[in-house]
Design a protein around this motif. Structure first.
Motif, PDB file in Angstrom:
ATOM      1  N   THR A 113       0.785  -1.229   0.000  1.00 20.93           N
ATOM      2  CA  THR A 113       0.000   0.000   0.000  1.00 20.93           C
ATOM      3  C   THR A 113       0.818   1.281   0.000  1.00 20.93           C
ATOM      4  N   HIS A 158      -1.170   4.424   6.467  1.00 20.30           N
ATOM      5  CA  HIS A 158      -1.281   5.887   6.495  1.00 20.30           C
ATOM      6  C   HIS A 158      -0.912   6.478   7.853  1.00 20.30           C
ATOM      7  N   HIS A 207      -8.842   3.106   6.792  1.00 28.55           N
ATOM      8  CA  HIS A 207      -7.672   3.175   5.924  1.00 28.55           C
ATOM      9  C   HIS A 207      -6.749   4.334   6.282  1.00 28.55           C
ATOM     10  N   HIS A 310      -9.168   8.504   2.132  1.00 27.69           N
ATOM     11  CA  HIS A 310      -8.003   9.370   2.325  1.00 27.69           C
ATOM     12  C   HIS A 310      -8.340  10.746   2.870  1.00 27.69           C
ATOM     13  N   HIS A 487       0.537   4.327  -3.046  1.00 27.95           N
ATOM     14  CA  HIS A 487       1.165   5.521  -2.492  1.00 27.95           C
ATOM     15  C   HIS A 487       2.683   5.515  -2.593  1.00 27.95           C
TER      16      HIS A 487
HETATM   17 FE   LIG Z   1      -4.319   4.898   0.826  1.00 29.11          FE
END
Ligand SMILES: [Fe+2]
Length: 493
Positions: A113, A158, A207, A310, A487
């Motif tokens: 990710t 994240h 997420h 996001h 990402h």
């Molecule tokens: Fe993401």
């Protein structure tokens, strides 16, 4: 070599093109450059994404579940020294490649990710309890990464780096541990100094998160672990799924064997379906937790039903007396997602949205900042947790297919305007990350950097744009295809 059979235009993420995985690892030196790479750039741009090893079954493959592959470009002294792509050798990926499994612990889910640098390490990250991996500077897998044993149960893709303290803040969840999510703070040396359980209902997919100077924001939104779907994906006969899923859902997280069972189940989900679904009965709410508070100190703010993968940014709103009166969160809002057994975030409507969580009244308000289809929002991360003026996002195709298009959007949150800049017809723009020219440079004084696919020529490049004007500064021409992914980050030398 195309490894995914075309399945029709209703599955754009599976129909090949710029999403089609590559099956070769490439190392190339001294890359061809158009324009001028700024001399002040000394480091690596690295980006992670799903890239299944070998063929997958298009009937069950979910884009989010593909084996992880990291692509990187080394820039130094105005030159592009190298390009490399390497699969992340999770236990299952190493086995699929016929290689020894690197030192590993935890649940094997594709670490696909993002890729970050922290405490001197290059880290390939994934969520949901999957194992994260440490890589060398040249992107070879070293082994699993648990923050020196302080976070053995998985992490997030994240985390937010506080620029003042150098600490990484994260909200993590596990598919096999319902009822809570974990807030962790990792110090600059790479060890968790604080781990807090935050109670939630069920097993939401979380997420991303928000970070302010005083708070973290928990996104508790209606995508949940779907046990029946998981059982179907690992081959449980359909006639067993009704009664079986009821019994198993009561056992998940409660029986000691859960961890081993979870690992076995996760292995069978590799390059398969993702066992999460739209769950409209689950609340849509944002939690505000003081950074140093106990988990029970979280305050929940109900919002209109939606999903947010996001967050662009977040900050505390302070009154004249210096009191924090609200928390502001900007994110990409989906009306709904994963509704009809989707194999990716398709058919969705997205827009940049601001939520203001009023700490005095306890109420949330919502405004649309920009209603164009978009994703991959990023700010100048020197301002993480603080008020910011500029945000950048990648345009998504207006047809709702969830695929990236030729536009970069630059949002000015102060003037309330958005500039839309096309990189040319047929170009497909991945996530772009902002890199400041110098530590004390102005907010948009630097470059935006990311992989770009030229649909006309089929070639891929690392694009460097002037963040102020959005004009091209340099293009690093890549010797191999770089499939679209998730990402990336700039890791200074
Ligand atoms: Fe993401």
């Amino acid at each position: 070599m195309s490894v995914i059979a075309p399945t029709g235009s209703d599955r754009p993420l599976l129909t090949g093109g710029a999403y089609d995985p590559v099956q070769v690892e490439t190392t190339a030196m001294d890359l061809r450059v158009t324009g001028r790479i700024p001399e002040w750039l000394d480091g690596r741009y690295v980006r992670n994404g799903p890239n299944p090893i070998g063929a997958v079954d298009p009937a069950t493959f979910h884009y989010f579940m593909g084996d992880g592959m990291v692509h990187g470009v080394r820039l130094r002294g105005g030159r592009a020294e190298w390009y490399r792509n390497r699969w992340v050798r999770s236990a299952d990926a190493a086995k699929a490649l016929g290689e020894p499994v690197p030192p590993t612990s935890g649940v094997s889910v594709a670490a696909n990710t993002t890729v970050i640098g922290h405490a001197g390490a290059t880290l390939a990250l994934v969520e949901a309890g999957g194992t994260c991996y440490a890589l060398t500077d040249e992107l070879e897998t070293i082994g699993s990464w648990t923050f020196q044993g302080t976070l053995p149960g998985g992490y997030t893709a994240h985390p937010k780096l506080d620029p003042a303290s150098g600490e990484l803040h994260a909200i993590s969840y596990r598919f096999d541990q319902p009822g809570f999510v974990q807030y962790s703070v990792v110090d600059p040396r790479g060890r968790a100094r604080r781990v807090v359980d935050v109670p939630v209902a069920g097993s939401p997919l979380i997420h991303d998160m928000g970070l302010t100077e005083g708070h973290v924001v928990v996104l508790d939104l209606p995508i949940e672990f779907d046990l029946a779907r998981a059982m179907r994906a690992v081959g449980v006969p359909e006639r067993m799924i009704g009664p079986g899923s009821k019994v198993a859902s009561k056992l998940i997280g409660r029986v000691p064997a859960g961890g081993r069972l979870a690992d076995k189940a996760a292995s069978r989900l590799r390059n398969g379906d993702m066992p999460y679904s739209w769950s409209p009965e689950h609340p849509s709410r944002l939690g505000v937790l003081p950074r140093e508070g106990a988990g029970a100190a979280v305050r929940w703010f109900e919002i209109a039903q939606c999903f947010v993968f996001h967050v662009l940014g977040a900050y505390d709103e302070v009154d004249r007396d210096g009191m924090v009166t609200a928390v502001v969160v900007d994110g990409i809002r989906y009306d709904e997602v994963f509704v009809n057994d989707d194999r990716g975030p398709e058919g969705a409507t997205t827009r940049l949205t601001r939520w203001r969580l009023d700490l005095v009244t306890g109420r949330a308000s919502e405004t649309t900042v920009d209603d164009r289809q978009q994703e991959f929002p990023r700010i100048d991360e020197r301002l993480m947790g603080r008020p910011y003026r500029f945000g950048y996002a990648t345009g998504l195709a207006p047809d709702g297919t969830g695929t990236v298009d030729d536009r970069i959007l630059k949002h000015d949150l102060v003037s309330g305007t958005t500039e839309s800049h096309s990189l040319g017809e047929g170009v497909e723009v991945g996530e772009l990350v902002f890199v400041p020219r110098a530590p004390d440079a102005a907010e948009d004084d630097g470059v935006l950097m990311g992989f770009v696919h030229d649909g006309a020529t089929g070639a891929d490049r690392l694009e460097l744009l002037d963040a102020a004007s959005l004009e091209s500064v340099a293009q690093v021409h890549l010797p191999a295809r770089v499939p679209h992914g998730f990402h990336g980050n700039w890791l200074p030398a």
